[in-house]
Scaffold this motif. Sequence first.
Motif, short mmCIF file in Angstrom:
data_model
loop_
_atom_site.label_atom_id
_atom_site.label_comp_id
_atom_site.label_asym_id
_atom_site.label_seq_id
_atom_site.Cartn_x
_atom_site.Cartn_y
_atom_site.Cartn_z
N ASP A 18 40.68 29.53 38.04
CA ASP A 18 40.33 30.14 39.33
C ASP A 18 38.91 30.70 39.33
O ASP A 18 38.16 30.51 40.28
N THR A 20 36.38 29.76 37.67
CA THR A 20 35.31 28.76 37.48
C THR A 20 35.50 27.52 38.34
O THR A 20 34.80 26.53 38.15
N SER A 21 36.41 27.57 39.30
CA SER A 21 36.73 26.36 40.07
C SER A 21 35.54 25.82 40.87
O SER A 21 35.35 24.61 40.97
N ARG A 22 34.72 26.70 41.45
CA ARG A 22 33.56 26.22 42.19
C ARG A 22 32.53 25.61 41.23
O ARG A 22 31.90 24.60 41.53
N ALA A 25 33.78 22.21 40.49
CA ALA A 25 33.59 21.32 41.65
C ALA A 25 32.15 20.84 41.73
O ALA A 25 31.90 19.66 42.00
N MET A 26 31.21 21.72 41.50
CA MET A 26 29.79 21.34 41.54
C MET A 26 29.43 20.40 40.39
O MET A 26 28.77 19.39 40.59
#
Length: 167
Positions: A18, A20-22, A25-26
């Motif tokens: 949660d 580090t999810s962004r 995604a990047m």
Amino acid sequence: MPAPVRKKRFRLAHKDHDATSRLFAMAFGRYFQRVCRLQRELSQGDIDLAIIAGAAGIVVTDALMRDATQRRDFADIRTIVGERQRGCNALSLAEATGLPRETVRRKMKQLVEMGILVRRGTRDYVWQPGVLQSPPYQRLFEELSAETLRLLNTCLEDGIYDVDPPA
């Protein structure tokens, strides 16, 4: 002959999905864009052609790669698989890719014309032996390997993954 002993290796593990999810995604988005660009370059700008060619490669060698002895024999991409490939057809590739069978059939015909696939019989296609060893594919695999390494290192550096020691 006893089964070969598998060495225990380090493994990657999520640290905190949660949090580090962004970041993931990047990192994955950059990786995916680079991989698609590399694939398109060998497929006349046609990503569906690249997807079908890749799926054919998986289907025709999957059984080989599941057998431990043959997996060792063919682990090096420079080794030509040749006649040991299991044939594929438009239906099997349509199921593997989710693309319409008629689209797959047309693209397979194009891949034959490009010298990537060869037809052995009715509804029996394999990769042309030696194509993967050609300079364009060797460059592709080197670049794909570098991109994958970049993704994994980014994930480690950004704290997305951590390294777990062998159990």
